[in-house]
Design an enzyme around this catalytic site. Structure first.
Site, short mmCIF file in Angstrom:
data_model
loop_
_atom_site.label_atom_id
_atom_site.label_comp_id
_atom_site.label_asym_id
_atom_site.label_seq_id
_atom_site.Cartn_x
_atom_site.Cartn_y
_atom_site.Cartn_z
N HIS A 173 0.85 -1.20 0.00
CA HIS A 173 0.00 0.00 0.00
C HIS A 173 0.88 1.24 0.00
O HIS A 173 2.09 1.15 0.21
CB HIS A 173 -0.89 0.01 1.25
CG HIS A 173 -0.09 0.18 2.52
ND1 HIS A 173 0.48 -0.88 3.18
CD2 HIS A 173 0.28 1.29 3.21
CE1 HIS A 173 1.16 -0.43 4.23
NE2 HIS A 173 1.05 0.89 4.27
N HIS B 256 5.30 6.21 -1.01
CA HIS B 256 6.10 5.01 -1.29
C HIS B 256 5.32 3.75 -0.92
O HIS B 256 4.44 3.80 -0.07
CB HIS B 256 7.42 5.05 -0.50
CG HIS B 256 7.22 4.92 0.99
ND1 HIS B 256 6.80 5.96 1.78
CD2 HIS B 256 7.35 3.85 1.81
CE1 HIS B 256 6.69 5.55 3.04
NE2 HIS B 256 7.01 4.27 3.08
P1 2AM Z 1 6.30 2.15 6.14
O1 2AM Z 1 5.65 1.17 5.22
O2 2AM Z 1 7.23 3.09 5.47
O3 2AM Z 1 6.90 1.50 7.35
C1 2AM Z 1 1.36 1.08 8.75
O4 2AM Z 1 2.31 0.88 9.72
C2 2AM Z 1 1.84 2.09 7.74
O5 2AM Z 1 2.09 3.35 8.36
C3 2AM Z 1 3.11 1.72 7.01
O6 2AM Z 1 2.96 2.06 5.64
C4 2AM Z 1 4.18 2.57 7.63
O7 2AM Z 1 5.12 3.05 6.73
C5 2AM Z 1 3.41 3.76 8.13
N1 2AM Z 1 3.97 4.24 9.38
C6 2AM Z 1 4.32 3.52 10.45
N2 2AM Z 1 4.76 4.31 11.44
C7 2AM Z 1 4.71 5.58 10.97
C8 2AM Z 1 5.02 6.86 11.51
N3 2AM Z 1 5.46 7.01 12.75
N4 2AM Z 1 4.84 7.93 10.72
C9 2AM Z 1 4.39 7.81 9.47
N5 2AM Z 1 4.06 6.62 8.90
C10 2AM Z 1 4.21 5.53 9.65
#
Ligand code: 2AM
Length: 179
Positions: free
Chosen positions: A41, A123
């Site tokens: 996603h 991303h």
């Molecule tokens: P990532 O894929 O780059 O890890 C669920 O966890 C989603 O939220 C994931 O897509 C994750 O990104 C994102 N995510 C997790 N922690 C986050 C944070 N503190 N700030 C922004 N996005 C976050």
């Protein structure tokens, strides 16, 4: 009272999901923990742990957000060394995507979520604990036609898949943009 870890996201349709899986398979020398295909996603806004009242507020905030659908070219592979994330995304973030993220961020302020100050970086996480690979243009770039966005929850206690789509909001047909 149960809290859920929530985020707004773009969720691929089955064809786009398969294309993302193929794009990943084409990257030579991947080492790391691949994201489960059903977990692929693009996060729009990360909310963190949310109780049911604030989840209701977040859903009402999303009800007030409108925007056109758009094409999201997936034409870039990158690696972030500190979180050790291998990702794919776009060279140029489409204006309607930036507009959607800003509108969501703005409307969520009324629910008391911390304002996000970081620049938005669209991303798809392809693998975690990933070693650097040759980054750049993927051998098989793809176009993701975005017609809606979702509220999703993490279920870190189980899976994969680790994420679950809770609700969808349609975007306006692209031809209706600006109307
Ligand atoms: P990532 O894929 O780059 O890890 C669920 O966890 C989603 O939220 C994931 O897509 C994750 O990104 C994102 N995510 C997790 N922690 C986050 C944070 N503190 N700030 C922004 N996005 C976050």
């Amino acid at each position: 009272m149960s809290e859920q870890r929530l985020f707004f996201a773009l969720w691929p349709d089955p064809v786009t999901r398969q294309q993302l899986v193929r794009l990943r398979a084409d990257i030579p020398g991947i080492r790391g923990r691949p994201t489960h295909p059903e977990d692929l996603h693009v996060t729009l806004v990360f909310l963190g742990a949310v109780d049911p009242d604030r989840r209701g507020c977040a859903e009402r905030a999303a009800d007030s957000v409108t925007g056109p659908g758009f094409d999201l070219p997936i034409d870039r592979i990158g690696h972030w060394p500190r979180p050790r994330i291998l990702w794919c995304g776009c060279e140029q973030t489409p204006a309607p995507l930036l507009g959607l993220v800003s509108a969501l961020r703005r409307s969520l302020l009324g629910c008391g979520f911390e304002p996000e100050r970081r620049r938005y970086a669209a991303h798809v996480t392809l693998a975690r604990n990933a070693r650097p690979v040759a980054v750049g243009v993927p051998p098989r770039a793809l176009n993701w036609t975005v017609r809606d966005y979702v509220l999703a929850a993490s279920r870190l206690d189980r899976g994969p898949p680790h994420y679950q789509v809770l609700r969808r909001w349609p975007l306006a047909p692209a031809s209706a943009a600006g109307s």
